[in-house]
Structure formats: C-alpha cells, structure tokens
Design a protein around this motif. Structure first.
Motif, PDB file in Angstrom:
ATOM      1  N   VAL A 158       8.470 -10.513  -1.116  1.00 59.53           N
ATOM      2  CA  VAL A 158       7.127 -10.479  -0.526  1.00 59.53           C
ATOM      3  C   VAL A 158       6.696  -9.016  -0.417  1.00 59.53           C
ATOM      4  N   PHE A 159       5.519  -8.704  -0.938  1.00 65.24           N
ATOM      5  CA  PHE A 159       4.950  -7.367  -0.836  1.00 65.24           C
ATOM      6  C   PHE A 159       3.892  -7.372   0.275  1.00 65.24           C
ATOM      7  N   VAL A 160       4.066  -6.488   1.262  1.00 67.94           N
ATOM      8  CA  VAL A 160       3.101  -6.319   2.351  1.00 67.94           C
ATOM      9  C   VAL A 160       2.432  -4.961   2.142  1.00 67.94           C
ATOM     10  N   ILE A 161       1.154  -4.963   1.744  1.00 71.92           N
ATOM     11  CA  ILE A 161       0.495  -3.755   1.245  1.00 71.92           C
ATOM     12  C   ILE A 161      -0.657  -3.359   2.161  1.00 71.92           C
ATOM     13  N   ASP A 162      -0.672  -2.104   2.553  1.00 68.57           N
ATOM     14  CA  ASP A 162      -1.784  -1.532   3.314  1.00 68.57           C
ATOM     15  C   ASP A 162      -2.974  -1.371   2.366  1.00 68.57           C
ATOM     16  N   THR A 163      -4.066  -2.087   2.648  1.00 66.93           N
ATOM     17  CA  THR A 163      -5.251  -2.041   1.773  1.00 66.93           C
ATOM     18  C   THR A 163      -6.370  -1.217   2.392  1.00 66.93           C
ATOM     19  N   SER A 164      -6.012  -0.255   3.230  1.00 66.74           N
ATOM     20  CA  SER A 164      -7.025   0.574   3.879  1.00 66.74           C
ATOM     21  C   SER A 164      -7.686   1.508   2.874  1.00 66.74           C
ATOM     22  N   GLY A 165      -8.776   2.142   3.322  1.00 59.79           N
ATOM     23  CA  GLY A 165      -9.501   3.055   2.436  1.00 59.79           C
ATOM     24  C   GLY A 165      -8.669   4.243   1.996  1.00 59.79           C
ATOM     25  N   GLN A 193       5.244 -13.181  -3.580  1.00 58.74           N
ATOM     26  CA  GLN A 193       4.075 -13.338  -2.718  1.00 58.74           C
ATOM     27  C   GLN A 193       3.559 -11.945  -2.366  1.00 58.74           C
ATOM     28  N   VAL A 194       2.226 -11.818  -2.217  1.00 56.70           N
ATOM     29  CA  VAL A 194       1.586 -10.545  -1.894  1.00 56.70           C
ATOM     30  C   VAL A 194       0.594 -10.779  -0.752  1.00 56.70           C
ATOM     31  N   THR A 195       0.754 -10.021   0.342  1.00 57.71           N
ATOM     32  CA  THR A 195      -0.207 -10.049   1.443  1.00 57.71           C
ATOM     33  C   THR A 195      -0.563  -8.609   1.809  1.00 57.71           C
ATOM     34  N   ASN A 196      -1.597  -8.448   2.613  1.00 64.73           N
ATOM     35  CA  ASN A 196      -1.892  -7.100   3.092  1.00 64.73           C
ATOM     36  C   ASN A 196      -1.265  -6.899   4.463  1.00 64.73           C
ATOM     37  N   ASP A 197      -1.550  -5.777   5.098  1.00 62.03           N
ATOM     38  CA  ASP A 197      -0.853  -5.413   6.330  1.00 62.03           C
ATOM     39  C   ASP A 197      -1.234  -6.276   7.523  1.00 62.03           C
ATOM     40  N   VAL A 198      -2.311  -7.065   7.439  1.00 60.39           N
ATOM     41  CA  VAL A 198      -2.652  -7.982   8.528  1.00 60.39           C
ATOM     42  C   VAL A 198      -2.297  -9.423   8.184  1.00 60.39           C
ATOM     43  N   GLY A 199      -1.579  -9.632   7.074  1.00 60.07           N
ATOM     44  CA  GLY A 199      -1.100 -10.954   6.710  1.00 60.07           C
ATOM     45  C   GLY A 199      -2.019 -11.765   5.828  1.00 60.07           C
ATOM     46  N   ASN A 229      -9.216  -5.056  -2.313  1.00 56.64           N
ATOM     47  CA  ASN A 229      -9.533  -4.122  -1.224  1.00 56.64           C
ATOM     48  C   ASN A 229      -9.913  -4.910   0.019  1.00 56.64           C
ATOM     49  N   ALA A 230      -8.947  -5.658   0.554  1.00 55.38           N
ATOM     50  CA  ALA A 230      -9.190  -6.494   1.732  1.00 55.38           C
ATOM     51  C   ALA A 230      -9.211  -5.641   3.000  1.00 55.38           C
ATOM     52  N   PHE A 231      -9.698  -6.249   4.097  1.00 55.84           N
ATOM     53  CA  PHE A 231      -9.719  -5.546   5.384  1.00 55.84           C
ATOM     54  C   PHE A 231      -8.314  -5.171   5.799  1.00 55.84           C
TER      55      PHE A 231
END
Length: 341
Positions: A158-165, A193-199, A229-231
């Motif tokens: 599972v990749f948890v990725i920070d999608t911030s600016g 699986q890939v999600t951003n830092d807020v899940g 580029n999610a929140f």
C-alpha cells in the motif's frame, strides 16, 4: 354561776393556710420540672436545627472527598507535565541528531554495500511462496534501487502518498521515479493499493479492495499518479491508520510505503502512539504490517521546520514497525540519491 361563751374570731390567712398554699405551688412546679413539658414549636425547631447540622456534616464529608480527588488530579497533571517536558527534551535531542545526519555526507559505495547486505538478509526471511515467486530469472537486483535495506517479504503493498501542493509542484517527478523503482524490486505481488495521506484512494472503485498486480495495472497506477492531485493535510497519520484498518488481514504479508515531505500535525508523539495501537503486535511479537517511508525535500525557499518534523516522525514509526526510512535530496543526472536511511 352561768358559763359565759366567748366568741373567737377565725383568721382566714393563718400560718397553716400559707404553708398549704406554698406546698401546693411547690408540688405543681416540681411536677412541671419532672414532666419536662415542652411546646411543639420548640421541639420542631430543635429537630430542624439537628437536621441542618447533619446536612452540613454530609456536605463537609463531600467537600473533603472532592478536595482529595482534586489534589490527586493535580498531582497526576504535575507528573504528566514533567513527562511531557522530558519528552520534549528527548525530541530536541532527536532533532539535533537528525540535523547532524542531514549535515553529514554519505559515500555512494558505503550506501550500496549496506543496501546489498540488507537485501541479502531480507531474502532469508521470505515465505516459501515468496521464495518461489522471486526465484525466477526475471528478478534481478539493480544497484540503483533507492530503497535501502527494505525487506521484500511482502505480498501486498500500500502506497500512502502526500498529495499536497509542495509535493505535487516540487517533488512529484522524484516521487514517480521512486514509485517505479520500488515496484521494480517487487516483480510479483498479489495486490497493490494507493491512497493519499488522508486515506482517499486513488481509484474510488477499489475502495477496500486490492488492485490485482500485472504490468497493465502498474502502468495504470503510474499513469493516473502523474496527474493525481487530491486534497491533502500534509499529515500521514490518517492515511496510515486507515490503510492498516482497511487492508490488514492475518493471512496477508503487507508493507506500507509512506511518501511525503512535511508533517503539519500538532504532535509527533500522538501519531506514534496511535500507530502503535492500530499496528499492534501479534503473539510472536511481529507487527501487523511493515511501515517504510521516503522523505522528499521541500523547495529551499520554504521553511524547513515541517520537513524536519516529517523526517523525525517517520524515522520513529519505521523503527518501531520493522521498516526503513529513507531521506531524499535533489536529483542529479542519475536520479534520486539516498541521503539518510
């Protein structure tokens, strides 16, 4: 000689009469004293006063009990304050050590030797199925792999990725290359699986499900990731906790890879404790999932404080959860290079 009758006058208030009256009055007074005659109003007043005294005594007992509780809470708060001060002092020490590591230079040859040795040790821990999967001739270790010392015994990633600016506008090409190189060291996986830092999952249709690994699936993930580029909250704690709760299963070997550049949360210690609680150990002492992390640089024009906090947080989490933390710096002509692990 005839007898003469002498008429005597009777005295009404004689001494004997007064004695009787006095004795009677004394008897009445004695009866009143002995009978203890009281008026109902006096008795009711005494009873009310006695009741108020009992009520005040009960209130005094309650007040003393509350005072003891407040004193005990005060002592507990004082002890907690002392613990927090000690923890802050330790974090300052960790921060100083971290700055020292960032300022030190690492030779490429030493890093490569360390990576090679750790990968060899990791292969010895593979399950029988993973040994079969990685025994094929198509699996070849590349000296350019960026994940130093990462055990590759997982079947699901599972990749948890920070999608911030800051990530998307500055570190995104480096992140994509890191993602590709991590996938290269796992030639056969059962699920991705890939999600951003807020899940938030990158593919909503796969919420709670695994993406079956294949060359086409990997291409789909990387293609979508280039423009995703999610929140973001620049805080990986929610994404880590959500990934463990959603995808962990007792029959699966899972690794989490956390990509980020900043931590803007209020407390490093709170996140560490939360992850400890969710990613608890089993009877053999093993954590539910491995947690690895890669820290990416922020632009030199931006404050570096939140970047240092991210490195501090993920170094602690990776150490406690059987993983490896890798800090990246500016890419050169050969791509990203390891600065700290």
């Amino acid at each position: 000689m005839p007898r003469r009758h002498v008429r005597r006058e009777t005295e009404v208030f004689s001494i004997s009469f007064l004695d009787c009256i006095t004795c009677g009055l004394g008897s009445v007074i004695l009866l009143l004293v002995l009978s203890n005659v009281r008026s109902p109003a006096i008795e009711e007043s005494e009873q009310a006063a006695h009741g108020r005294i009992l009520n005040l005594e009960d209130q005094l007992v309650d007040i003393r009990g509350e005072s003891e509780i407040l004193n005990r809470d005060l002592r507990a708060q004082q002890e907690q304050l002392a613990d927090e001060k000690a923890r802050i002092a330790r974090l300052y020490g960790d921060l100083s050590a971290l700055r020292g590591k960032f300022s030190a230079s690492t030779k490429d040859s030493d890093a490569a030797n360390k990576i090679q040795g750790q990968l060899v040790a990791a292969r010895e821990k593979l399950t029988e199925e993973m040994k079969r999967l990685y025994a094929g001739p198509e699996f070849k270790h590349q000296n350019g792999d960026i994940v130093g010392g990462v055990p590759i015994d997982s079947e699901y990633v599972v990749f948890v990725i920070d999608t911030s600016g800051s990530m998307f506008n500055y570190a995104w090409p480096m992140m994509l290359q890191s993602m590709q190189e991590i996938l290269n060291i796992y030639p056969h996986l059962k699920g991705i699986q890939v999600t951003n830092d807020v899940g938030t999952p990158m593919f909503p249709g796969y919420q709670g499900k695994w993406i079956t690994d294949s060359p086409e699936a990997r291409k789909m993930v990387l293609d979508r990731l280039r423009t995703w580029n999610a929140f973001s909250a620049s805080n990986p704690s929610q994404g880590i906790v959500s990934a463990i709760r959603t995808y962990w299963a007792a029959d699966k070997k899972i690794s989490l890879y956390v990509f980020g550049d900043e931590f803007t949360g209020p407390s490093v210690d709170t996140v560490v404790k939360t992850v400890d609680m969710v990613n608890r150990t089993d009877q053999s002492g093993e954590r539910r999932v491995r947690i690895h992390a890669i820290g990416f640089p922020v632009t030199p024009l931006a404050p570096q404080y939140t970047s240092i906090r991210f490195a501090t947080l993920m170094r602690i989490i990776c150490q406690k959860n059987n993983g490896t933390f890798v800090g990246m710096h500016e890419a050169d002509s050969r791509g990203p290079r390891i600065k700290m692990s």
